[in-house]
Design a protein around this motif. Structure first.
Motif, PDB file in Angstrom:
ATOM      1  N   GLY A   1     -45.115  10.669 -25.060  1.00 41.49           N
ATOM      2  CA  GLY A   1     -45.307  10.006 -23.769  1.00 41.49           C
ATOM      3  C   GLY A   1     -43.996   9.597 -23.125  1.00 41.49           C
ATOM      4  N   ALA A   2     -43.958   9.724 -21.794  1.00 41.76           N
ATOM      5  CA  ALA A   2     -42.731   9.428 -21.040  1.00 41.76           C
ATOM      6  C   ALA A   2     -42.365   7.949 -21.117  1.00 41.76           C
ATOM      7  CB  ALA A   2     -42.916   9.844 -19.584  1.00 41.76           C
ATOM      8  N   GLU A   3     -43.354   7.099 -21.411  1.00 43.41           N
ATOM      9  CA  GLU A   3     -43.105   5.649 -21.454  1.00 43.41           C
ATOM     10  C   GLU A   3     -42.349   5.241 -22.718  1.00 43.41           C
ATOM     11  OE1 GLU A   3     -46.004   7.160 -21.440  1.00 43.41           O
ATOM     12  OE2 GLU A   3     -46.972   6.758 -19.508  1.00 43.41           O
ATOM     13  N   ARG A   4     -42.191   6.171 -23.640  1.00 39.97           N
ATOM     14  CA  ARG A   4     -41.441   5.871 -24.864  1.00 39.97           C
ATOM     15  C   ARG A   4     -39.967   5.615 -24.585  1.00 39.97           C
ATOM     16  NH1 ARG A   4     -43.336   4.662 -30.078  1.00 39.97           N
ATOM     17  NH2 ARG A   4     -45.476   5.365 -30.131  1.00 39.97           N
ATOM     18  N   PHE A   5     -39.513   6.068 -23.428  1.00 42.65           N
ATOM     19  CA  PHE A   5     -38.113   5.827 -23.071  1.00 42.65           C
ATOM     20  C   PHE A   5     -38.049   4.550 -22.252  1.00 42.65           C
ATOM     21  CE2 PHE A   5     -38.161  10.241 -24.172  1.00 42.65           C
ATOM     22  CZ  PHE A   5     -36.928  10.470 -24.745  1.00 42.65           C
ATOM     23  N   GLY A   6     -37.178   3.635 -22.682  1.00 43.64           N
ATOM     24  CA  GLY A   6     -37.090   2.363 -21.981  1.00 43.64           C
ATOM     25  C   GLY A   6     -35.636   1.911 -21.858  1.00 43.64           C
ATOM     26  N   TRP A   7     -35.466   0.853 -21.077  1.00 42.39           N
ATOM     27  CA  TRP A   7     -34.133   0.277 -20.868  1.00 42.39           C
ATOM     28  C   TRP A   7     -34.096  -1.091 -21.538  1.00 42.39           C
ATOM     29  CZ3 TRP A   7     -30.631   3.488 -18.706  1.00 42.39           C
ATOM     30  CH2 TRP A   7     -31.121   4.577 -17.966  1.00 42.39           C
ATOM     31  N   CYS A   8     -33.033  -1.346 -22.279  1.00 45.24           N
ATOM     32  CA  CYS A   8     -32.910  -2.599 -23.023  1.00 45.24           C
ATOM     33  C   CYS A   8     -33.068  -3.802 -22.094  1.00 45.24           C
ATOM     34  CB  CYS A   8     -31.553  -2.657 -23.720  1.00 45.24           C
ATOM     35  SG  CYS A   8     -31.342  -4.143 -24.717  1.00 45.24           S
ATOM     36  N   ALA A   9     -33.894  -4.760 -22.537  1.00 42.64           N
ATOM     37  CA  ALA A   9     -34.188  -5.939 -21.718  1.00 42.64           C
ATOM     38  C   ALA A   9     -33.130  -7.031 -21.844  1.00 42.64           C
ATOM     39  CB  ALA A   9     -35.558  -6.505 -22.104  1.00 42.64           C
ATOM     40  N   ALA A  10     -32.137  -6.835 -22.714  1.00 39.14           N
ATOM     41  CA  ALA A  10     -31.100  -7.858 -22.869  1.00 39.14           C
ATOM     42  C   ALA A  10     -30.206  -7.879 -21.632  1.00 39.14           C
ATOM     43  CB  ALA A  10     -30.256  -7.586 -24.109  1.00 39.14           C
ATOM     44  N   PRO A  11     -29.883  -9.082 -21.129  1.00 38.99           N
ATOM     45  CA  PRO A  11     -29.005  -9.150 -19.964  1.00 38.99           C
ATOM     46  C   PRO A  11     -27.670  -8.455 -20.255  1.00 38.99           C
ATOM     47  CG  PRO A  11     -29.873 -11.324 -20.522  1.00 38.99           C
ATOM     48  CD  PRO A  11     -30.254 -10.413 -21.639  1.00 38.99           C
ATOM     49  N   HIS A  12     -27.140  -7.750 -19.306  1.00 37.55           N
ATOM     50  CA  HIS A  12     -25.843  -7.076 -19.405  1.00 37.55           C
ATOM     51  C   HIS A  12     -25.834  -5.913 -20.384  1.00 37.55           C
ATOM     52  CE1 HIS A  12     -24.654 -10.480 -17.104  1.00 37.55           C
ATOM     53  NE2 HIS A  12     -24.825 -11.313 -18.105  1.00 37.55           N
ATOM     54  N   CYS A  13     -26.975  -5.537 -20.943  1.00 41.62           N
ATOM     55  CA  CYS A  13     -26.975  -4.378 -21.835  1.00 41.62           C
ATOM     56  C   CYS A  13     -27.603  -3.200 -21.097  1.00 41.62           C
ATOM     57  CB  CYS A  13     -27.726  -4.663 -23.126  1.00 41.62           C
ATOM     58  SG  CYS A  13     -27.761  -3.193 -24.181  1.00 41.62           S
ATOM     59  N   GLN A  14     -28.919  -3.236 -20.982  1.00 43.91           N
ATOM     60  CA  GLN A  14     -29.647  -2.215 -20.232  1.00 43.91           C
ATOM     61  C   GLN A  14     -29.337  -0.796 -20.669  1.00 43.91           C
ATOM     62  OE1 GLN A  14     -28.892  -3.306 -16.181  1.00 43.91           O
ATOM     63  NE2 GLN A  14     -30.199  -5.088 -16.326  1.00 43.91           N
ATOM     64  N   LYS A  15     -29.207  -0.638 -21.980  1.00 39.98           N
ATOM     65  CA  LYS A  15     -29.039   0.717 -22.506  1.00 39.98           C
ATOM     66  C   LYS A  15     -30.386   1.429 -22.560  1.00 39.98           C
ATOM     67  CE  LYS A  15     -24.911   0.318 -25.287  1.00 39.98           C
ATOM     68  NZ  LYS A  15     -24.376  -0.282 -26.506  1.00 39.98           N
ATOM     69  N   LEU A  16     -30.312   2.747 -22.471  1.00 37.23           N
ATOM     70  CA  LEU A  16     -31.513   3.570 -22.607  1.00 37.23           C
ATOM     71  C   LEU A  16     -31.852   3.709 -24.088  1.00 37.23           C
ATOM     72  CD1 LEU A  16     -33.589   5.530 -21.205  1.00 37.23           C
ATOM     73  CD2 LEU A  16     -31.894   7.339 -21.563  1.00 37.23           C
ATOM     74  N   PHE A  17     -33.128   3.585 -24.431  1.00 42.07           N
ATOM     75  CA  PHE A  17     -33.519   3.806 -25.822  1.00 42.07           C
ATOM     76  C   PHE A  17     -34.826   4.581 -25.888  1.00 42.07           C
ATOM     77  CE2 PHE A  17     -35.440  -0.350 -24.753  1.00 42.07           C
ATOM     78  CZ  PHE A  17     -36.759  -0.118 -25.112  1.00 42.07           C
ATOM     79  N   PHE A  18     -35.084   5.155 -27.050  1.00 43.78           N
ATOM     80  CA  PHE A  18     -36.340   5.830 -27.318  1.00 43.78           C
ATOM     81  C   PHE A  18     -37.116   4.959 -28.297  1.00 43.78           C
ATOM     82  CE2 PHE A  18     -38.790   9.019 -29.885  1.00 43.78           C
ATOM     83  CZ  PHE A  18     -39.669   9.379 -28.884  1.00 43.78           C
ATOM     84  N   ASP A  19     -38.277   4.507 -27.859  1.00 47.05           N
ATOM     85  CA  ASP A  19     -39.072   3.542 -28.628  1.00 47.05           C
ATOM     86  C   ASP A  19     -39.789   4.245 -29.779  1.00 47.05           C
ATOM     87  OD1 ASP A  19     -40.860   1.691 -29.564  1.00 47.05           O
ATOM     88  OD2 ASP A  19     -41.704   1.165 -27.604  1.00 47.05           O
TER      89      ASP A  19
END
Ligand SMILES: [Zn+2]
Ligand SMILES: [Zn+2]
Length: 171
Positions: free
Chosen positions: A126-144
């Motif tokens: 699923g496309a929703e498995r890819f997300g952006w880190c919720a930590a302030p100032h991080c926002q890295k892309l990850f695969f859940d």
């Protein structure tokens, strides 16, 4: 998880490429790239920093919008652009597996490989498995990879940082 070892490896490295350019921008070096795509066997002289910036941008764009339809549409555009061509190979006493070959420069080779891995991950998980880190100032892309699709942070350290801050705020 039914994804193959190659897909998992390539998805991790594709997100790492996006995050490398996000963190370092114009400071990314040939050495950084050569390290990241070491498995493809290119030398530092062969990897072009500007070419890979385009690839990182192409991959990032797929996930900028959270909607599944947009992600799939952009991924299809990348499949058109990079045209991954599957070949079954056997090497290093591994089981037969796919490589996605191209005659172009290293960025085309890595691009077709990464795009195909992401496409497999999206179709399978699923496309929703890819997300952006919720930590302030991080926002890295990850695969859940969590069982219940609950991952919000790119790493344990980001999760800890946010939870510690929230805990302190309650004291
Ligand atoms: Zn291989
Ligand atoms: Zn993070």
């Amino acid at each position: 998880m039914t994804l193959g070892a190659f897909t998992i490896w390539a998805v991790d490295h594709a997100t790492a490429l996006v995050n490398l350019y996000r963190d370092r921008g114009e400071a990314v070096t040939r050495h950084d790239l050569q390290e990241l795509v070491r498995n493809y066997g290119f030398s530092e002289d062969e990897v072009d920093v500007a070419d890979f910036a385009w690839l990182a941008d192409d991959l990032r764009e797929v996930f900028v919008h959270p909607s599944r339809a947009t992600r799939v549409e952009r991924l299809n555009a990348l499949l058109d652009r990079y045209q991954p061509t599957p070949r079954i190979v056997q090497h290093d006493s591994q089981e037969p597996h796919f490589h996605y070959v191209t005659t172009g420069p290293p960025v085309d080779h890595v691009g077709s490989s990464f795009v195909m891995a992401i496409a497999n991950a999206v179709v399978d998980q699923g496309a929703e498995r890819f997300g952006w880190c919720a930590a302030p100032h991080c926002q890295k892309l990850f695969f859940d990879r969590s069982r219940n699709r609950s991952q919000r942070f790119c790493s344990r350290s980001c999760a800890t940082r946010v939870h510690v801050r929230a805990y302190r705020a309650r004291q």
